[in-house]
Design a protein around this motif. Structure first.
Motif, PDB file in Angstrom:
ATOM      1  N   GLY A   9     -38.379  36.532 -29.913  1.00  0.00           N
ATOM      2  CA  GLY A   9     -39.414  37.545 -30.462  1.00  0.00           C
ATOM      3  C   GLY A   9     -40.682  37.468 -29.568  1.00  0.00           C
ATOM      4  N   LEU A  10     -41.454  37.959 -30.191  1.00  0.00           N
ATOM      5  CA  LEU A  10     -43.133  37.873 -29.841  1.00  0.00           C
ATOM      6  C   LEU A  10     -43.724  36.971 -31.149  1.00  0.00           C
ATOM      7  CD1 LEU A  10     -45.600  38.503 -28.039  1.00  0.00           C
ATOM      8  CD2 LEU A  10     -45.624  40.634 -29.397  1.00  0.00           C
ATOM      9  N   VAL A  11     -44.310  36.057 -30.583  1.00  0.00           N
ATOM     10  CA  VAL A  11     -45.193  35.036 -31.568  1.00  0.00           C
ATOM     11  C   VAL A  11     -46.646  34.818 -30.913  1.00  0.00           C
ATOM     12  CG1 VAL A  11     -44.326  33.064 -30.762  1.00  0.00           C
ATOM     13  CG2 VAL A  11     -45.003  33.218 -33.174  1.00  0.00           C
ATOM     14  N   GLN A  12     -47.636  34.506 -31.785  1.00  0.00           N
ATOM     15  CA  GLN A  12     -48.932  34.097 -31.356  1.00  0.00           C
ATOM     16  C   GLN A  12     -48.872  32.568 -31.187  1.00  0.00           C
ATOM     17  OE1 GLN A  12     -51.888  35.459 -34.095  1.00  0.00           O
ATOM     18  NE2 GLN A  12     -52.107  37.268 -32.927  1.00  0.00           N
ATOM     19  N   ALA A  13     -49.730  32.198 -29.878  1.00  0.00           N
ATOM     20  CA  ALA A  13     -49.665  30.583 -29.810  1.00  0.00           C
ATOM     21  C   ALA A  13     -50.179  30.097 -30.909  1.00  0.00           C
ATOM     22  CB  ALA A  13     -50.849  30.492 -28.851  1.00  0.00           C
ATOM     23  N   GLY A  14     -49.344  28.805 -31.376  1.00  0.00           N
ATOM     24  CA  GLY A  14     -49.536  28.049 -32.377  1.00  0.00           C
ATOM     25  C   GLY A  14     -48.523  28.471 -33.461  1.00  0.00           C
ATOM     26  N   GLY A  15     -47.594  29.450 -33.312  1.00  0.00           N
ATOM     27  CA  GLY A  15     -46.780  29.835 -34.199  1.00  0.00           C
ATOM     28  C   GLY A  15     -45.427  29.251 -33.911  1.00  0.00           C
ATOM     29  N   SER A  16     -44.062  29.619 -34.742  1.00  0.00           N
ATOM     30  CA  SER A  16     -43.017  29.219 -34.948  1.00  0.00           C
ATOM     31  C   SER A  16     -41.954  30.123 -34.816  1.00  0.00           C
ATOM     32  CB  SER A  16     -42.641  28.267 -36.180  1.00  0.00           C
ATOM     33  OG  SER A  16     -43.769  27.184 -36.318  1.00  0.00           O
ATOM     34  N   LEU A  17     -40.767  29.853 -34.172  1.00  0.00           N
ATOM     35  CA  LEU A  17     -39.627  30.567 -34.061  1.00  0.00           C
ATOM     36  C   LEU A  17     -38.457  29.618 -34.327  1.00  0.00           C
ATOM     37  CD1 LEU A  17     -39.992  33.122 -31.158  1.00  0.00           C
ATOM     38  CD2 LEU A  17     -39.961  33.655 -33.648  1.00  0.00           C
ATOM     39  N   ARG A  18     -37.448  30.315 -34.758  1.00  0.00           N
ATOM     40  CA  ARG A  18     -36.095  29.205 -34.638  1.00  0.00           C
ATOM     41  C   ARG A  18     -35.148  30.135 -33.980  1.00  0.00           C
ATOM     42  NH1 ARG A  18     -32.286  27.349 -39.659  1.00  0.00           N
ATOM     43  NH2 ARG A  18     -31.647  29.430 -39.838  1.00  0.00           N
ATOM     44  N   LEU A  19     -34.594  29.491 -33.094  1.00  0.00           N
ATOM     45  CA  LEU A  19     -33.456  30.256 -32.241  1.00  0.00           C
ATOM     46  C   LEU A  19     -32.053  29.816 -32.992  1.00  0.00           C
ATOM     47  CD1 LEU A  19     -34.535  29.807 -28.610  1.00  0.00           C
ATOM     48  CD2 LEU A  19     -35.198  31.705 -30.259  1.00  0.00           C
ATOM     49  N   SER A  20     -31.113  30.549 -32.677  1.00  0.00           N
ATOM     50  CA  SER A  20     -29.776  30.289 -33.174  1.00  0.00           C
ATOM     51  C   SER A  20     -28.718  30.507 -32.022  1.00  0.00           C
ATOM     52  CB  SER A  20     -29.337  31.034 -34.422  1.00  0.00           C
ATOM     53  OG  SER A  20     -30.183  30.683 -35.516  1.00  0.00           O
ATOM     54  N   LYS A  84     -46.778  27.516 -27.297  1.00  0.00           N
ATOM     55  CA  LYS A  84     -47.682  27.880 -26.352  1.00  0.00           C
ATOM     56  C   LYS A  84     -47.435  29.052 -25.251  1.00  0.00           C
ATOM     57  CE  LYS A  84     -48.427  22.777 -26.079  1.00  0.00           C
ATOM     58  NZ  LYS A  84     -48.309  21.583 -25.167  1.00  0.00           N
ATOM     59  N   PRO A  85     -48.266  29.451 -24.822  1.00  0.00           N
ATOM     60  CA  PRO A  85     -47.928  30.528 -23.824  1.00  0.00           C
ATOM     61  C   PRO A  85     -46.890  30.184 -22.919  1.00  0.00           C
ATOM     62  CG  PRO A  85     -50.499  30.803 -24.144  1.00  0.00           C
ATOM     63  CD  PRO A  85     -49.849  29.438 -24.871  1.00  0.00           C
ATOM     64  N   GLU A  86     -46.967  28.890 -22.400  1.00  0.00           N
ATOM     65  CA  GLU A  86     -46.018  28.350 -21.356  1.00  0.00           C
ATOM     66  C   GLU A  86     -44.722  28.201 -21.790  1.00  0.00           C
ATOM     67  OE1 GLU A  86     -49.203  27.174 -22.220  1.00  0.00           O
ATOM     68  OE2 GLU A  86     -48.970  24.878 -22.009  1.00  0.00           O
ATOM     69  N   ASP A  87     -44.402  28.349 -23.275  1.00  0.00           N
ATOM     70  CA  ASP A  87     -42.993  28.333 -23.644  1.00  0.00           C
ATOM     71  C   ASP A  87     -42.267  29.773 -23.463  1.00  0.00           C
ATOM     72  OD1 ASP A  87     -44.271  26.456 -26.219  1.00  0.00           O
ATOM     73  OD2 ASP A  87     -43.060  25.717 -24.558  1.00  0.00           O
ATOM     74  N   THR A  88     -43.095  30.747 -22.917  1.00  0.00           N
ATOM     75  CA  THR A  88     -42.506  32.038 -22.716  1.00  0.00           C
ATOM     76  C   THR A  88     -41.333  31.845 -21.608  1.00  0.00           C
ATOM     77  OG1 THR A  88     -44.531  33.199 -23.480  1.00  0.00           O
ATOM     78  CG2 THR A  88     -43.187  34.286 -21.908  1.00  0.00           C
ATOM     79  N   GLY A 111     -24.443  31.207 -23.220  1.00  0.00           N
ATOM     80  CA  GLY A 111     -24.757  32.547 -23.907  1.00  0.00           C
ATOM     81  C   GLY A 111     -25.611  33.496 -23.295  1.00  0.00           C
ATOM     82  N   GLN A 112     -25.923  34.446 -23.782  1.00  0.00           N
ATOM     83  CA  GLN A 112     -26.469  35.672 -22.905  1.00  0.00           C
ATOM     84  C   GLN A 112     -28.176  35.407 -22.825  1.00  0.00           C
ATOM     85  OE1 GLN A 112     -26.071  35.683 -25.919  1.00  0.00           O
ATOM     86  NE2 GLN A 112     -27.813  37.154 -26.975  1.00  0.00           N
ATOM     87  N   GLY A 113     -28.381  34.695 -23.638  1.00  0.00           N
ATOM     88  CA  GLY A 113     -30.076  34.356 -23.550  1.00  0.00           C
ATOM     89  C   GLY A 113     -30.797  35.294 -24.550  1.00  0.00           C
ATOM     90  N   THR A 114     -31.967  34.872 -25.131  1.00  0.00           N
ATOM     91  CA  THR A 114     -32.919  35.330 -25.986  1.00  0.00           C
ATOM     92  C   THR A 114     -34.357  35.392 -25.468  1.00  0.00           C
ATOM     93  OG1 THR A 114     -33.392  35.769 -28.270  1.00  0.00           O
ATOM     94  CG2 THR A 114     -33.055  33.692 -27.578  1.00  0.00           C
ATOM     95  N   LEU A 115     -35.105  36.155 -25.533  1.00  0.00           N
ATOM     96  CA  LEU A 115     -36.372  36.239 -25.065  1.00  0.00           C
ATOM     97  C   LEU A 115     -37.440  35.688 -25.930  1.00  0.00           C
ATOM     98  CD1 LEU A 115     -38.402  36.802 -22.536  1.00  0.00           C
ATOM     99  CD2 LEU A 115     -38.398  39.211 -23.474  1.00  0.00           C
ATOM    100  N   VAL A 116     -38.129  34.613 -25.667  1.00  0.00           N
ATOM    101  CA  VAL A 116     -39.306  34.360 -26.327  1.00  0.00           C
ATOM    102  C   VAL A 116     -40.679  34.357 -25.702  1.00  0.00           C
ATOM    103  CG1 VAL A 116     -40.402  32.200 -27.326  1.00  0.00           C
ATOM    104  CG2 VAL A 116     -38.035  32.407 -27.586  1.00  0.00           C
ATOM    105  N   THR A 117     -41.592  35.165 -26.459  1.00  0.00           N
ATOM    106  CA  THR A 117     -42.843  35.613 -25.622  1.00  0.00           C
ATOM    107  C   THR A 117     -44.007  34.913 -26.680  1.00  0.00           C
ATOM    108  OG1 THR A 117     -41.945  37.495 -24.796  1.00  0.00           O
ATOM    109  CG2 THR A 117     -44.408  37.441 -24.612  1.00  0.00           C
ATOM    110  N   VAL A 118     -44.846  34.049 -25.935  1.00  0.00           N
ATOM    111  CA  VAL A 118     -45.792  33.533 -26.820  1.00  0.00           C
ATOM    112  C   VAL A 118     -47.397  34.117 -26.290  1.00  0.00           C
ATOM    113  CG1 VAL A 118     -47.082  31.225 -27.577  1.00  0.00           C
ATOM    114  CG2 VAL A 118     -44.345  31.625 -27.040  1.00  0.00           C
ATOM    115  N   SER A 119     -47.707  34.848 -27.066  1.00  0.00           N
ATOM    116  CA  SER A 119     -49.051  35.421 -26.843  1.00  0.00           C
ATOM    117  C   SER A 119     -50.297  34.510 -26.823  1.00  0.00           C
ATOM    118  CB  SER A 119     -49.261  36.932 -27.412  1.00  0.00           C
ATOM    119  OG  SER A 119     -49.557  36.487 -28.709  1.00  0.00           O
ATOM    120  N   SER A 120     -51.266  34.258 -26.080  1.00  0.00           N
ATOM    121  CA  SER A 120     -52.443  33.670 -26.227  1.00  0.00           C
ATOM    122  C   SER A 120     -53.642  34.269 -27.149  1.00  0.00           C
ATOM    123  CB  SER A 120     -53.175  33.273 -24.932  1.00  0.00           C
ATOM    124  OG  SER A 120     -53.396  34.510 -24.211  1.00  0.00           O
TER     125      SER A 120
END
Length: 120
Positions: A9-20, A84-88, A111-120
């Motif tokens: 998903g879309l998250v701001q820099a400094g945030g967290s996500l958990r992929l499964s 970080k944005p470079e984790d996009t 797997g098919q992949g899941t998109l991670v977008t990190v905004s600055s």
């Protein structure tokens, strides 16, 4: 073996996500997470042994990302903190039978992949 990645998903820099990564069929595999940013080559992120007792994160995510697994649920996780944005990138999970590896070419199932977008 079929792998289904989710949680991006879309998250701001400094945030967290958990992929499964949910696996169907036989689940006792060495599992890895990889990512591919636009215009870049696929990059190893982290890997975990079948028991979960051994994990290997890449230097670029060490201390920020944690790979884990729940074999009862046939699921592998990637907890991503301090993003970080470079984790996009598109994040992929993969499985192989023989041993931990950082080389994507050695993995048998993807797997098919899941998109991670990190905004600055």
């Amino acid at each position: 073996v079929q792998l289904q990645a989710s949680g991006g998903g879309l998250v701001q820099a400094g945030g967290s996500l958990r992929l499964s990564c949910a696996a169907s069929g036989r689940s006792i595999y060495f599992m890895g997470w990889f990512r591919q940013a636009p215009g870049k080559e696929r990059e190893f992120v982290a890997a975990i042994s079948p028991s979960g007792g051994t994990t290997y994160p890449s230097d670029s995510v060490k201390g920020r990302f944690t790979i884990s697994r729940d074999n009862a649920r046939n699921t592998v996780y990637l907890q991503m903190n301090s993003l970080k944005p470079e984790d996009t990138a598109v994040y992929y999970c993969a499985a192989r039978s023989l041993a931990l590896s950082t080389r994507g070419s050695l993995y048998d199932y993807w797997g098919q992949g899941t998109l991670v977008t990190v905004s600055s």
